[in-house]
Design a protein around this motif. Structure first.
Motif, PDB file in Angstrom:
ATOM      1  N   VAL A   1       0.844  -1.192   0.000  1.00 20.65           N
ATOM      2  CA  VAL A   1       0.000   0.000   0.000  1.00 20.65           C
ATOM      3  C   VAL A   1       0.880   1.242   0.000  1.00 20.65           C
ATOM      4  CG1 VAL A   1      -1.762   1.304   1.251  1.00 20.65           C
ATOM      5  CG2 VAL A   1      -1.860  -1.201   1.192  1.00 20.65           C
ATOM      6  N   MET A   2       0.757   2.028  -1.060  1.00 17.33           N
ATOM      7  CA  MET A   2       1.497   3.291  -1.179  1.00 17.33           C
ATOM      8  C   MET A   2       0.480   4.407  -0.989  1.00 17.33           C
ATOM      9  SD  MET A   2       3.704   2.176  -4.567  1.00 17.33           S
ATOM     10  CE  MET A   2       4.890   3.530  -4.481  1.00 17.33           C
ATOM     11  N   THR A   3       0.541   5.101   0.145  1.00 14.13           N
ATOM     12  CA  THR A   3      -0.518   6.034   0.515  1.00 14.13           C
ATOM     13  C   THR A   3      -0.395   7.396  -0.148  1.00 14.13           C
ATOM     14  OG1 THR A   3       0.691   6.878   2.428  1.00 14.13           O
ATOM     15  CG2 THR A   3      -0.692   4.922   2.778  1.00 14.13           C
ATOM     16  N   ALA A   4       0.788   7.739  -0.637  1.00 11.85           N
ATOM     17  CA  ALA A   4       1.097   9.093  -1.123  1.00 11.85           C
ATOM     18  C   ALA A   4       1.036  10.121   0.005  1.00 11.85           C
ATOM     19  CB  ALA A   4       0.182   9.519  -2.275  1.00 11.85           C
ATOM     20  N   ALA A   5       0.940   9.629   1.229  1.00 15.73           N
ATOM     21  CA  ALA A   5       0.964  10.506   2.403  1.00 15.73           C
ATOM     22  C   ALA A   5       2.207  10.204   3.249  1.00 15.73           C
ATOM     23  CB  ALA A   5      -0.301  10.317   3.229  1.00 15.73           C
ATOM     24  N   GLY A   6       3.145   9.465   2.669  1.00 20.52           N
ATOM     25  CA  GLY A   6       4.389   9.194   3.370  1.00 20.52           C
ATOM     26  C   GLY A   6       4.607   7.744   3.726  1.00 20.52           C
ATOM     27  N   GLN A   7       3.529   6.971   3.798  1.00 16.44           N
ATOM     28  CA  GLN A   7       3.647   5.577   4.205  1.00 16.44           C
ATOM     29  C   GLN A   7       3.662   4.643   3.000  1.00 16.44           C
ATOM     30  OE1 GLN A   7       0.246   5.293   7.053  1.00 16.44           O
ATOM     31  NE2 GLN A   7       1.755   4.328   8.375  1.00 16.44           N
ATOM     32  N   VAL A   8       4.550   3.660   3.059  1.00 18.52           N
ATOM     33  CA  VAL A   8       4.503   2.512   2.157  1.00 18.52           C
ATOM     34  C   VAL A   8       4.410   1.281   3.055  1.00 18.52           C
ATOM     35  CG1 VAL A   8       5.705   1.176   0.400  1.00 18.52           C
ATOM     36  CG2 VAL A   8       5.852   3.686   0.382  1.00 18.52           C
ATOM     37  N   ILE A   9       3.306   0.554   2.947  1.00 20.64           N
ATOM     38  CA  ILE A   9       3.011  -0.521   3.889  1.00 20.64           C
ATOM     39  C   ILE A   9       3.056  -1.864   3.158  1.00 20.64           C
ATOM     40  CG2 ILE A   9       1.383  -1.370   5.611  1.00 20.64           C
ATOM     41  CD1 ILE A   9       0.071   1.426   5.537  1.00 20.64           C
ATOM     42  N   PRO A  10       4.137  -2.631   3.343  1.00 19.93           N
ATOM     43  CA  PRO A  10       4.157  -3.969   2.748  1.00 19.93           C
ATOM     44  C   PRO A  10       3.072  -4.843   3.388  1.00 19.93           C
ATOM     45  CG  PRO A  10       6.346  -3.265   3.474  1.00 19.93           C
ATOM     46  CD  PRO A  10       5.366  -2.313   4.066  1.00 19.93           C
ATOM     47  N   ASN A  11       2.471  -5.692   2.589  1.00 21.43           N
ATOM     48  CA  ASN A  11       1.396  -6.557   3.083  1.00 21.43           C
ATOM     49  C   ASN A  11       0.339  -5.741   3.823  1.00 21.43           C
ATOM     50  OD1 ASN A  11       0.115  -9.023   3.377  1.00 21.43           O
ATOM     51  ND2 ASN A  11       1.098  -9.448   5.347  1.00 21.43           N
ATOM     52  N   GLY A  12      -0.027  -4.617   3.244  1.00 21.24           N
ATOM     53  CA  GLY A  12      -0.953  -3.693   3.903  1.00 21.24           C
ATOM     54  C   GLY A  12      -2.401  -3.948   3.530  1.00 21.24           C
ATOM     55  N   GLU A  13      -3.254  -3.137   4.112  1.00 24.30           N
ATOM     56  CA  GLU A  13      -4.686  -3.281   3.882  1.00 24.30           C
ATOM     57  C   GLU A  13      -5.341  -1.908   3.753  1.00 24.30           C
ATOM     58  OE1 GLU A  13      -6.165  -5.569   7.153  1.00 24.30           O
ATOM     59  OE2 GLU A  13      -5.172  -7.413   6.496  1.00 24.30           O
ATOM     60  N   VAL A  14      -6.383  -1.862   2.934  1.00 19.15           N
ATOM     61  CA  VAL A  14      -7.197  -0.659   2.780  1.00 19.15           C
ATOM     62  C   VAL A  14      -8.654  -1.066   2.921  1.00 19.15           C
ATOM     63  CG1 VAL A  14      -7.890   1.238   1.259  1.00 19.15           C
ATOM     64  CG2 VAL A  14      -5.506   0.441   1.258  1.00 19.15           C
ATOM     65  N   LEU A  15      -9.357  -0.433   3.829  1.00 19.44           N
ATOM     66  CA  LEU A  15     -10.777  -0.731   4.046  1.00 19.44           C
ATOM     67  C   LEU A  15     -11.611   0.439   3.543  1.00 19.44           C
ATOM     68  CD1 LEU A  15     -13.054  -2.482   5.267  1.00 19.44           C
ATOM     69  CD2 LEU A  15     -12.671  -1.275   7.448  1.00 19.44           C
ATOM     70  N   MET A  16     -12.567   0.123   2.670  1.00 22.13           N
ATOM     71  CA  MET A  16     -13.470   1.133   2.118  1.00 22.13           C
ATOM     72  C   MET A  16     -14.895   0.848   2.585  1.00 22.13           C
ATOM     73  SD  MET A  16     -11.974   1.392  -1.796  1.00 22.13           S
ATOM     74  CE  MET A  16     -12.120  -0.354  -2.139  1.00 22.13           C
ATOM     75  N   VAL A  17     -15.534   1.863   3.143  1.00 23.31           N
ATOM     76  CA  VAL A  17     -16.903   1.719   3.642  1.00 23.31           C
ATOM     77  C   VAL A  17     -17.690   2.977   3.263  1.00 23.31           C
ATOM     78  CG1 VAL A  17     -18.382   1.439   5.666  1.00 23.31           C
ATOM     79  CG2 VAL A  17     -16.166   0.269   5.583  1.00 23.31           C
ATOM     80  N   ASP A  18     -18.864   2.773   2.677  1.00 23.25           N
ATOM     81  CA  ASP A  18     -19.739   3.897   2.306  1.00 23.25           C
ATOM     82  C   ASP A  18     -19.033   4.925   1.423  1.00 23.25           C
ATOM     83  OD1 ASP A  18     -21.839   2.792   3.737  1.00 23.25           O
ATOM     84  OD2 ASP A  18     -21.313   3.866   5.586  1.00 23.25           O
ATOM     85  N   GLY A  19     -18.199   4.431   0.522  1.00 26.42           N
ATOM     86  CA  GLY A  19     -17.543   5.313  -0.427  1.00 26.42           C
ATOM     87  C   GLY A  19     -16.339   6.047   0.108  1.00 26.42           C
ATOM     88  N   ARG A  20     -16.006   5.818   1.355  1.00 30.24           N
ATOM     89  CA  ARG A  20     -14.863   6.499   1.974  1.00 30.24           C
ATOM     90  C   ARG A  20     -13.810   5.480   2.393  1.00 30.24           C
ATOM     91  NH1 ARG A  20     -15.186  12.352   2.085  1.00 30.24           N
ATOM     92  NH2 ARG A  20     -17.355  12.768   1.542  1.00 30.24           N
TER      93      ARG A  20
END
Length: 479
Positions: free
Chosen positions: A60-79
């Motif tokens: 996961v490359m956040t473009a906010a400074g973090q690069v998270i190997p084996n990361g996760e992104v949770l999306m709920v209600d469009g956010r």
């Protein structure tokens, strides 16, 4: 008669979740309410229906400074609900395995003419330059946008989720730009990014003097500058008279009442050209300035100071590296190409390290396309700019380079509070890439906009087609 599947039907198709037809989310679009009352052409965009989705296992490359190997992104209600590891997802969430792949924010292009120079590129689709006067600040790009331009879907396949559509650069003042969500719609308003500020396209240098040199001017660069300053003088007067009459608020869109004032004087007759310029002076409309040479960019900065407005981004800026300190000082972003240059005199003195040098100086560097093909591979354009900078010995991280096509671009368009990074609370515009996005082999596998899956490279049913691409049914084609 041409019978097609409507863009509305395509939107429903694209938003299907496990075969359930998507419906627009209920309630007003986010951030739209404040513009509804003053904008005669308000956004009608509504996020497509989505299910809670957990992307698991990718880098996961956040473009906010973090690069998270084996990361996760949770999306709920469009956010974006959360970013990290070992996230707790709702029981009904769809889980996507992104192992071995990369997850980033949606790509944003600050400079596109999709829809106003639509494909196929015939004269009938040439709606980007109102080349009838050096000052056409009264025109709005959204009134030329053809939402069925196949270029939108090709850009989606390249991970582009938002873009600014600009008028062309024939005129000193080309008109208003519009920022769009890259979603199927039957109208431009259905694509319009809710709450995004308008932009004003300005152009200096060779283009205006070439177009108008034999048509009454301007014929020289000094004529260009005189044209800018004369227009701003009239805009200041218009704004002052409007404000005195009590019609200052919301004039960027609707203007004052024609011939009648509500305050301390009689309001001037509503003028669409001056209305746009007055909106810039009030800080409501962002200036996007086509300019190649460093000396001209410095002049445009001086003009902005003379009349009290700010330039949000210099576009093309082949010589931005020569004035990178001035741009950084005044927080003016540079929407630049990775390696285009030399195609005309004012583009001659280019360097492939242009983007990286602006970044190194503390400026807000952006890689833009200005091209219906280039927009499909902005990740690779950023990769070229990254490599050129590193060859110069400039230290640049992949997170920095990712911001050139996400967070920094969002800032230039005034939508950075909504999109551009993977952070909790932001709109869930997300791309899953097959490889590192800076690899020549990288392709967008899945593209989400406001949490809805708009494109899936592996699933033809999740690959939108515009009405133009759908074409005729065979039985009708032979009639």
């Amino acid at each position: 008669m041409k019978r097609v599947l409507s863009a509305l039907a395509l939107a429903a198709l694209a938003g299907c979740a496990r075969g359930t037809a998507a419906r627009p989310a209920q309630g007003p679009a986010p951030d739209a309410a404040q513009r509804q009352s003053s904008d005669p052409f308000p956004s009608t965009y509504r996020p497509l229906a989505s299910r809670p989705t957990l992307i698991r296992g990718g880098t996961v490359m956040t473009a906010a400074g973090q690069v998270i190997p084996n990361g996760e992104v949770l999306m709920v209600d469009g956010r974006i609900a959360a970013v990290g590891t070992a996230l707790q997802a709702p029981a009904e969430a769809v889980v996507l395995d992104a192992t071995g792949r990369f997850v980033t924010p949606g790509v944003i292009d600050t400079h596109s003419h999709l829809g106003v120079y639509a494909s196929p590129g015939v004269q009938a689709h040439s709606d980007g330059n109102e080349a009838t006067s050096p000052n056409t600040a009264e025109v709005w790009a959204e009134h030329s946008v053809w939402p069925h331009d196949p270029g939108f879907t090709r850009a989606l396949e390249g991970g582009v989720t938002s873009m600014q559509i600009l008028p062309g650069s024939a005129n000193l003042f080309g008109g208003r730009s519009v920022t769009l969500k890259n979603v199927p719609s039957r109208t431009a308003q259905g694509m319009k990014f809710p709450g995004a500020p308008y932009g004003l396209k300005m152009a200096c240098g060779e283009n205006p003097k070439r177009v108008y040199g034999q048509r009454g001017g301007p014929a020289t660069r000094m004529g260009n500058v005189a044209g800018f300053r004369s227009a701003w003088i009239r805009a200041q007067d218009y704004r002052r008279r409007m404000d005195a009459a009590g019609n200052g608020g919301g004039s960027s869109a609707s203007g004052g009442n024609s011939g009648s004032g509500g305050g301390g004087g009689s309001a001037p007759t509503r003028d669409l050209e001056l209305e746009t310029l007055a909106g810039v002076l009030r800080g409501e409309i962002l200036v996007h300035n086509h300019c190649y040479r460093g000396d001209e960019m410095a002049q445009m900065i001086d003009i902005a100071r003379e009349f009290g407005y700010r330039i949000r981004s210099f576009h093309h800026g082949v010589e931005a590296y020569k004035v990178r300190d001035l741009m950084a000082r005044d927080s003016i972003s540079g929407s630049l190409w990775a390696d285009w240059g030399g195609f005309k005199m004012e583009a001659l003195d280019f360097t492939r390290a242009n983007v990286a040098m602006l970044h190194q100086a503390g400026g807000i560097a952006i890689v833009h396309s200005d091209d219906p093909t280039g927009i499909q591979k902005l990740n690779q354009e950023a990769a070229k700019a990254l490599e050129a900078g590193r060859e110069m010995g400039i230290e640049i991280s992949e997170n920095d380079a990712l911001r050139w096509i996400t967070a920094n671009a969002a800032w230039a368009l005034g939508i950075h509070q909504q999109v551009g990074t993977l952070e909790a609370g932001k709109q869930a515009d997300v791309v899953i890439w097959s490889h590192n996005p800076f690899s020549v082999y990288a392709r967008a596998d899945q593209v989400f906009i406001d949490g809805a899956l708009l494109y899936d490279r592996m699933n033809p049913n999740r690959q939108p087609r515009t009405d133009f691409e759908v074409g005729l049914f065979p039985a009708e084609a032979v009639r």
